[in-house]
Design an enzyme around this catalytic site. Structure first.
Site, mmCIF file in Angstrom:
data_model
loop_
_atom_site.group_PDB
_atom_site.id
_atom_site.type_symbol
_atom_site.label_atom_id
_atom_site.label_comp_id
_atom_site.label_asym_id
_atom_site.label_seq_id
_atom_site.Cartn_x
_atom_site.Cartn_y
_atom_site.Cartn_z
ATOM 1 C CG HIS A 1 37.157 46.327 51.459
ATOM 2 N ND1 HIS A 1 36.952 45.621 50.300
ATOM 3 C CD2 HIS A 1 36.625 45.570 52.452
ATOM 4 C CE1 HIS A 1 36.325 44.476 50.576
ATOM 5 N NE2 HIS A 1 36.108 44.430 51.875
ATOM 6 C CG ASN B 1 35.158 50.263 44.419
ATOM 7 O OD1 ASN B 1 35.416 49.070 44.496
ATOM 8 N ND2 ASN B 1 34.388 50.770 43.478
ATOM 9 C CB CYS C 1 48.707 55.130 64.101
ATOM 10 S SG CYS C 1 50.056 54.453 65.102
ATOM 11 C CG ASP D 1 37.385 54.578 43.488
ATOM 12 O OD1 ASP D 1 36.363 55.212 43.823
ATOM 13 O OD2 ASP D 1 37.334 53.539 42.802
ATOM 14 C CB THR E 1 31.571 43.278 43.696
ATOM 15 O OG1 THR E 1 32.355 42.431 44.540
ATOM 16 C CG2 THR E 1 30.107 43.120 44.054
ATOM 17 C CB SER E 2 34.381 38.924 41.332
ATOM 18 O OG SER E 2 35.164 39.142 42.486
ATOM 19 N NE ARG F 1 44.474 50.293 44.075
ATOM 20 C CZ ARG F 1 43.574 49.780 44.899
ATOM 21 N NH1 ARG F 1 43.962 49.068 45.939
ATOM 22 N NH2 ARG F 1 42.294 49.965 44.693
HETATM 23 N N1 APR Z 1 30.659 47.524 35.030
HETATM 24 C C1 APR Z 1 30.278 46.699 36.025
HETATM 25 N N2 APR Z 1 31.019 45.661 36.441
HETATM 26 C C2 APR Z 1 32.200 45.442 35.832
HETATM 27 C C3 APR Z 1 32.665 46.267 34.776
HETATM 28 C C4 APR Z 1 31.840 47.361 34.376
HETATM 29 N N3 APR Z 1 32.186 48.189 33.393
HETATM 30 N N4 APR Z 1 33.877 45.795 34.373
HETATM 31 C C5 APR Z 1 34.151 44.722 35.139
HETATM 32 N N5 APR Z 1 33.143 44.501 36.014
HETATM 33 C C6 APR Z 1 32.986 43.454 37.029
HETATM 34 C C7 APR Z 1 33.670 42.136 36.683
HETATM 35 O O1 APR Z 1 32.795 41.336 35.907
HETATM 36 C C8 APR Z 1 33.924 41.547 38.066
HETATM 37 O O2 APR Z 1 32.847 40.714 38.460
HETATM 38 O O3 APR Z 1 33.609 43.896 38.207
HETATM 39 C C9 APR Z 1 33.965 42.774 38.990
HETATM 40 C C10 APR Z 1 35.321 43.049 39.596
HETATM 41 O O4 APR Z 1 35.674 41.981 40.430
HETATM 42 P P1 APR Z 1 36.996 42.011 41.315
HETATM 43 O O5 APR Z 1 38.167 42.366 40.464
HETATM 44 O O6 APR Z 1 37.066 40.728 42.051
HETATM 45 O O7 APR Z 1 36.758 43.242 42.307
HETATM 46 P P2 APR Z 1 35.888 43.296 43.620
HETATM 47 O O8 APR Z 1 34.778 42.310 43.580
HETATM 48 O O9 APR Z 1 35.547 44.716 43.875
HETATM 49 O O10 APR Z 1 36.933 42.819 44.716
HETATM 50 C C11 APR Z 1 36.525 42.773 46.055
HETATM 51 O O11 APR Z 1 38.723 42.205 46.715
HETATM 52 O O12 APR Z 1 40.993 42.390 46.546
HETATM 53 C C12 APR Z 1 39.887 42.782 47.230
HETATM 54 O O13 APR Z 1 39.747 44.576 48.673
HETATM 55 C C13 APR Z 1 39.686 44.272 47.305
HETATM 56 O O14 APR Z 1 37.595 45.454 47.502
HETATM 57 C C14 APR Z 1 38.291 44.464 46.780
HETATM 58 C C15 APR Z 1 37.667 43.089 46.961
#
Ligand code: APR
Length: 246
Positions: A122, A105, A130, A107, A192-193, A72
């Site tokens: 996160h 995120n 450590c 990154d 974010t989902s 990553r």
């Molecule tokens: N613009 C905006 N949103 C987008 C795009 C885009 N171009 N492409 C995808 N998405 C949305 C998807 O619709 C989804 O709802 O981004 C979301 C990503 O969801 P996840 O993969 O679940 O990521 P996230 O919500 O950041 O996960 C939360 O889970 O595994 C842990 O620690 C990790 O910080 C992370 C946390």
């Protein structure tokens, strides 16, 4: 109006006295080429959380964990901030201390776009700390390790681990986050989902304080019904120009 009561909006005005809290997730970095977690081809489709992002995984096989985060790091170093990261940095320029950005995120695309009032709840991909929680601060570490032998040790003797909040661990700086949410009159959540807590609750906390809440992303998050507006679209297309600061 869409069925379900969501509006299609052109611009959202931020009043002179308003304070904005922004929460971002993996979706904001998707257009920079970094995979999200829960998409069909996402990070969790190819890697089991229990193997790469859990305290037990670290105890059982630290190299498997480092291998995942080294890959990553390599992907993160190749990626560039996109128009959505830039739009948030510009909004911060306009709002100054009335703006706060919390990202899930790991990154560094927000800081590379110019964001400063920023908190990584996160953890951060380019840092290590450590494993023994000995009290020493995380250190910058951009190494792309190829074996566990290359990974250094803390002066206390503990092995250095990625500065990442594993599943089951407490997110960072929650008190500061709660303070900032309490001050906000507008919460903006991007990409974010809504499936990981406590971040998925932030919108509820903001609404309980009377704040408006806007979600930006291509599909409804699990907590969509908590938002006052859902702006459908990819962040890089929907965010630039969406907010107008008075
Ligand atoms: N613009 C905006 N949103 C987008 C795009 C885009 N171009 N492409 C995808 N998405 C949305 C998807 O619709 C989804 O709802 O981004 C979301 C990503 O969801 P996840 O993969 O679940 O990521 P996230 O919500 O950041 O996960 C939360 O889970 O595994 C842990 O620690 C990790 O910080 C992370 C946390």
């Amino acid at each position: 109006m869409r069925p379900g009561g969501y509006e299609t909006v052109e611009t959202i005005t931020i009043g002179r006295e308003e304070r904005v809290f922004v929460l971002t997730g993996a979706g904001i970095s998707a257009e920079s080429g970094l995979p999200t977690f829960r998409a069909a081809d996402g990070l969790w489709a190819g890697n089991r959380v229990e193997d790469v992002c859990a305290p037990e995984a670290w105890r059982r096989d630290p190299w498997r964990v480092w291998e995942f985060y080294a890959a990553r790091r390599a992907a993160g170093a190749r990626a560039e901030p996109n128009a959505a990261h830039m739009a948030l940095a510009e909004l911060e320029e306009q709002l100054g201390s009335r703006f706060f950005l919390c990202t899930q995120n790991v990154d560094d695309l927000h800081e590379r776009a110019g964001s400063k009032r920023l908190l990584h709840m996160h953890g951060e991909l380019n840092k290590a700390r450590c494993e023994r929680e000995c009290g020493r601060a995380p250190v910058e570490d951009r190494s792309i390790y190829r074996s566990l032998d290359e990974v250094g040790r803390c002066p206390c003797g503990g092995r250095m681990r990625p500065h990442i909040v594993f599943f089951g661990e407490m997110p960072l700086e929650m008190e500061r986050i709660e303070r900032e949410i309490r001050k906000a009159s507008l919460m903006v959540v991007v990409g974010t989902s809504g499936s990981v807590y406590p971040a998925a609750n932030f919108v509820h906390w903001a609404r309980m304080n009377g704040a408006r809440a806007v979600y930006v992303g291509p599909e409804d998050p699990l907590n969509a019904s908590a938002f006052t507006r859902v702006v459908e679209g990819r962040a890089g297309e929907a965010l630039p120009g969406l907010f107008v600061a008075k």
